[in-house]
Design a protein around this motif. Structure first.
Motif, PDB file in Angstrom:
ATOM      1  N   TYR A 185      60.745  79.629  18.816  1.00  0.00           N
ATOM      2  CA  TYR A 185      59.829  79.490  17.678  1.00  0.00           C
ATOM      3  C   TYR A 185      60.371  80.057  16.373  1.00  0.00           C
ATOM      4  CZ  TYR A 185      56.019  77.449  20.324  1.00  0.00           C
ATOM      5  OH  TYR A 185      55.246  76.581  21.065  1.00  0.00           O
ATOM      6  N   GLY A 186      61.663  80.372  16.339  1.00  0.00           N
ATOM      7  CA  GLY A 186      62.252  80.773  15.067  1.00  0.00           C
ATOM      8  C   GLY A 186      63.054  82.053  15.085  1.00  0.00           C
ATOM      9  N   ASP A 187      63.109  82.748  16.224  1.00  0.00           N
ATOM     10  CA  ASP A 187      63.878  83.981  16.315  1.00  0.00           C
ATOM     11  C   ASP A 187      65.354  83.670  16.565  1.00  0.00           C
ATOM     12  OD1 ASP A 187      64.834  86.709  17.322  1.00  0.00           O
ATOM     13  OD2 ASP A 187      62.711  87.121  16.950  1.00  0.00           O
ATOM     14  N   ASP A 188      66.203  84.690  16.354  1.00  0.00           N
ATOM     15  CA  ASP A 188      67.638  84.519  16.606  1.00  0.00           C
ATOM     16  C   ASP A 188      67.951  84.461  18.094  1.00  0.00           C
ATOM     17  OD1 ASP A 188      68.184  84.526  13.887  1.00  0.00           O
ATOM     18  OD2 ASP A 188      68.516  86.698  13.827  1.00  0.00           O
ATOM     19  N   VAL A 189      67.087  85.058  18.935  1.00  0.00           N
ATOM     20  CA  VAL A 189      67.317  85.085  20.376  1.00  0.00           C
ATOM     21  C   VAL A 189      66.065  84.618  21.108  1.00  0.00           C
ATOM     22  CG1 VAL A 189      69.032  86.935  20.260  1.00  0.00           C
ATOM     23  CG2 VAL A 189      66.612  87.503  20.577  1.00  0.00           C
ATOM     24  N   THR A 190      66.266  84.160  22.347  1.00  0.00           N
ATOM     25  CA  THR A 190      65.169  83.722  23.206  1.00  0.00           C
ATOM     26  C   THR A 190      64.985  84.733  24.333  1.00  0.00           C
ATOM     27  OG1 THR A 190      65.549  81.375  22.741  1.00  0.00           O
ATOM     28  CG2 THR A 190      64.397  81.913  24.797  1.00  0.00           C
ATOM     29  N   ARG A 191      63.720  85.036  24.646  1.00  0.00           N
ATOM     30  CA  ARG A 191      63.431  85.990  25.723  1.00  0.00           C
ATOM     31  C   ARG A 191      62.439  85.348  26.696  1.00  0.00           C
ATOM     32  NH1 ARG A 191      61.200  90.100  23.016  1.00  0.00           N
ATOM     33  NH2 ARG A 191      63.262  90.817  22.343  1.00  0.00           N
ATOM     34  N   ILE A 192      62.744  85.459  28.002  1.00  0.00           N
ATOM     35  CA  ILE A 192      61.882  84.917  29.054  1.00  0.00           C
ATOM     36  C   ILE A 192      61.646  85.999  30.096  1.00  0.00           C
ATOM     37  CG2 ILE A 192      61.692  83.196  30.900  1.00  0.00           C
ATOM     38  CD1 ILE A 192      63.453  81.346  29.222  1.00  0.00           C
ATOM     39  N   TYR A 193      60.373  86.148  30.524  1.00  0.00           N
ATOM     40  CA  TYR A 193      60.004  87.160  31.513  1.00  0.00           C
ATOM     41  C   TYR A 193      59.782  86.568  32.907  1.00  0.00           C
ATOM     42  CZ  TYR A 193      59.209  90.298  27.566  1.00  0.00           C
ATOM     43  OH  TYR A 193      59.373  91.064  26.441  1.00  0.00           O
ATOM     44  N   TYR A 194      59.399  85.323  32.956  1.00  0.00           N
ATOM     45  CA  TYR A 194      59.033  84.745  34.259  1.00  0.00           C
ATOM     46  C   TYR A 194      59.206  83.233  34.237  1.00  0.00           C
ATOM     47  CZ  TYR A 194      55.952  83.087  38.048  1.00  0.00           C
ATOM     48  OH  TYR A 194      55.426  82.448  39.150  1.00  0.00           O
ATOM     49  N   ILE A 195      59.821  82.716  35.322  1.00  0.00           N
ATOM     50  CA  ILE A 195      59.862  81.280  35.567  1.00  0.00           C
ATOM     51  C   ILE A 195      59.353  81.064  36.986  1.00  0.00           C
ATOM     52  CG2 ILE A 195      61.289  79.219  35.789  1.00  0.00           C
ATOM     53  CD1 ILE A 195      63.232  80.406  33.785  1.00  0.00           C
ATOM     54  N   GLY A 196      58.283  80.294  37.123  1.00  0.00           N
ATOM     55  CA  GLY A 196      57.688  80.038  38.429  1.00  0.00           C
ATOM     56  C   GLY A 196      57.735  78.564  38.782  1.00  0.00           C
ATOM     57  N   PHE A 197      57.951  78.300  40.072  1.00  0.00           N
ATOM     58  CA  PHE A 197      57.990  76.926  40.573  1.00  0.00           C
ATOM     59  C   PHE A 197      56.918  76.729  41.626  1.00  0.00           C
ATOM     60  CE2 PHE A 197      62.715  77.625  39.818  1.00  0.00           C
ATOM     61  CZ  PHE A 197      62.709  76.986  38.587  1.00  0.00           C
ATOM     62  N   ARG A 198      56.183  75.625  41.523  1.00  0.00           N
ATOM     63  CA  ARG A 198      55.200  75.245  42.532  1.00  0.00           C
ATOM     64  C   ARG A 198      55.615  73.921  43.154  1.00  0.00           C
ATOM     65  NH1 ARG A 198      50.693  72.004  42.688  1.00  0.00           N
ATOM     66  NH2 ARG A 198      50.749  71.557  40.439  1.00  0.00           N
ATOM     67  N   GLY A 199      55.473  73.823  44.473  1.00  0.00           N
ATOM     68  CA  GLY A 199      55.820  72.573  45.129  1.00  0.00           C
ATOM     69  C   GLY A 199      55.954  72.726  46.623  1.00  0.00           C
ATOM     70  N   GLU A 200      56.660  71.791  47.234  1.00  0.00           N
ATOM     71  CA  GLU A 200      56.853  71.774  48.675  1.00  0.00           C
ATOM     72  C   GLU A 200      58.333  71.960  49.001  1.00  0.00           C
ATOM     73  OE1 GLU A 200      55.273  68.112  50.128  1.00  0.00           O
ATOM     74  OE2 GLU A 200      53.333  68.380  49.130  1.00  0.00           O
TER      75      GLU A 200
ATOM     76  N   GLY B 228      69.285  86.968  34.206  1.00  0.00           N
ATOM     77  CA  GLY B 228      68.595  85.693  34.376  1.00  0.00           C
ATOM     78  C   GLY B 228      67.968  85.544  35.748  1.00  0.00           C
ATOM     79  N   LYS B 229      68.578  86.152  36.764  1.00  0.00           N
ATOM     80  CA  LYS B 229      68.054  86.055  38.125  1.00  0.00           C
ATOM     81  C   LYS B 229      66.732  86.797  38.280  1.00  0.00           C
ATOM     82  CE  LYS B 229      72.706  85.768  40.142  1.00  0.00           C
ATOM     83  NZ  LYS B 229      73.656  86.384  41.099  1.00  0.00           N
ATOM     84  N   THR B 230      66.474  87.788  37.413  1.00  0.00           N
ATOM     85  CA  THR B 230      65.287  88.640  37.573  1.00  0.00           C
ATOM     86  C   THR B 230      63.992  87.957  37.181  1.00  0.00           C
ATOM     87  OG1 THR B 230      65.391  89.619  35.343  1.00  0.00           O
ATOM     88  CG2 THR B 230      66.732  90.654  37.070  1.00  0.00           C
ATOM     89  N   VAL B 231      64.074  86.799  36.507  1.00  0.00           N
ATOM     90  CA  VAL B 231      62.840  86.140  36.064  1.00  0.00           C
ATOM     91  C   VAL B 231      62.217  85.303  37.176  1.00  0.00           C
ATOM     92  CG1 VAL B 231      63.659  86.092  33.686  1.00  0.00           C
ATOM     93  CG2 VAL B 231      63.967  84.070  35.126  1.00  0.00           C
ATOM     94  N   PHE B 232      62.945  85.127  38.282  1.00  0.00           N
ATOM     95  CA  PHE B 232      62.401  84.411  39.440  1.00  0.00           C
ATOM     96  C   PHE B 232      61.829  85.445  40.401  1.00  0.00           C
ATOM     97  CE2 PHE B 232      65.977  81.940  37.774  1.00  0.00           C
ATOM     98  CZ  PHE B 232      65.320  80.760  37.444  1.00  0.00           C
ATOM     99  N   LYS B 233      60.525  85.608  40.358  1.00  0.00           N
ATOM    100  CA  LYS B 233      59.862  86.685  41.090  1.00  0.00           C
ATOM    101  C   LYS B 233      58.476  86.242  41.508  1.00  0.00           C
ATOM    102  CE  LYS B 233      59.014  88.632  36.480  1.00  0.00           C
ATOM    103  NZ  LYS B 233      59.354  89.754  35.568  1.00  0.00           N
TER     104      LYS B 233
ATOM    105  N   ILE C  71      55.601  74.034  36.909  1.00  0.00           N
ATOM    106  CA  ILE C  71      56.472  75.080  36.349  1.00  0.00           C
ATOM    107  C   ILE C  71      55.658  75.934  35.394  1.00  0.00           C
ATOM    108  CG2 ILE C  71      58.518  75.570  34.950  1.00  0.00           C
ATOM    109  CD1 ILE C  71      59.671  72.934  35.801  1.00  0.00           C
ATOM    110  N   ILE C  72      55.862  77.240  35.467  1.00  0.00           N
ATOM    111  CA  ILE C  72      55.273  78.168  34.504  1.00  0.00           C
ATOM    112  C   ILE C  72      56.408  78.924  33.820  1.00  0.00           C
ATOM    113  CG2 ILE C  72      53.920  80.295  34.227  1.00  0.00           C
ATOM    114  CD1 ILE C  72      52.072  79.340  36.416  1.00  0.00           C
ATOM    115  N   ILE C  73      56.331  79.026  32.507  1.00  0.00           N
ATOM    116  CA  ILE C  73      57.317  79.771  31.719  1.00  0.00           C
ATOM    117  C   ILE C  73      56.575  80.843  30.935  1.00  0.00           C
ATOM    118  CG2 ILE C  73      59.138  79.658  29.978  1.00  0.00           C
ATOM    119  CD1 ILE C  73      59.754  77.939  32.405  1.00  0.00           C
TER     120      ILE C  73
END
Length: 212
Positions: free
Chosen positions: A161-176, A52-57, A92-94
């Motif tokens: 959207y209907g799969d048995d598992v969820t997969r995420i490659y990137y979570i981005g944060f914008r702000g101050e 999970g930590k690897t998606v913050f890049k 936020i970008i997912i």
């Protein structure tokens, strides 16, 4: 509401330099990942420990599909993300896959460390319906008033959207970002009783008359 960020703007390859400039600008804006206390970041229900930590890049690595987090057994994922100071969250970008493993909802909670799935099923500070975004170009805008002083952010993805598992490659944060300020204890000595000889000869009563 989500906002799309397209870098070609329909103008073709002749504007490649402009596209690079836009990408660099987005990279600067989406640099809050450097302010995450990554050692204490946790992802609940991740199939592989620490993934999970690897998606913050960096924003420019958002299309790297070699590192991702996938849920274990069902579609739920919960991130507890502490920061090294206070942030004002503006975007936020997912990024997921262009398939049914992409999450379709996000619930955001601020300043509630160590959240569990039971906690996350309660009322969120804000919720988003997510669209499939396999290029990391869709931005979601949190309410700035609500997320103006955040030292911990929890992101709960309850479904996809209907799969048995969820997969995420990137979570981005914008702000101050604002550095955390830690104030030491100030020790002061106060007189328990005023010593008249230590003060001026004249004092004043409540209406300003001199007392001899």
């Amino acid at each position: 509401m989500p906002h799309g960020h397209s870098h070609d703007h329909g103008r073709g390859c002749s504007h490649e330099a402009t596209d690079v400039d836009n990408a660099l600008e987005m990279g600067i804006e989406y640099s809050l990942y450097t302010k995450i206390d990554i050692e204490n970041t946790e992802c609940l229900n991740e199939e592989t420990d620490g993934s999970g930590k690897t998606v913050f890049k960096p924003y420019e690595k958002r299309l790297d599909s070699s590192k991702f987090v996938q849920s274990d057994g069902d579609e739920e994922l919960l991130f507890n993300v502490p920061f090294t100071g206070n942030i004002k969250l503006k975007g936020i970008i997912i990024r997921g896959s262009n398939d049914n493993t992409h999450p379709n909802r996000l619930k955001l909670f601020k300043n509630r460390p160590k959240m569990t799935f039971d906690d996350a099923r309660g009322k969120a500070d804000q919720e988003f319906e997510l669209t499939r975004d396999c290029r990391g170009e869709v931005e979601y805008s949190p309410k700035v008033v609500t997320f103006s002083s955040v030292h911990h952010l929890s992101l709960y993805f309850p479904s996809n959207y209907g799969d048995d598992v969820t997969r995420i490659y990137y979570i981005g944060f914008r702000g101050e970002f604002t550095e955390a300020h830690f104030h030491g204890v100030t020790i002061c000595n106060y007189e328990s009783r005023a010593n008249i000889s230590d003060h001026k000869e004249k004092t004043f009563d409540g209406v300003g008359r001199a007392i001899q």
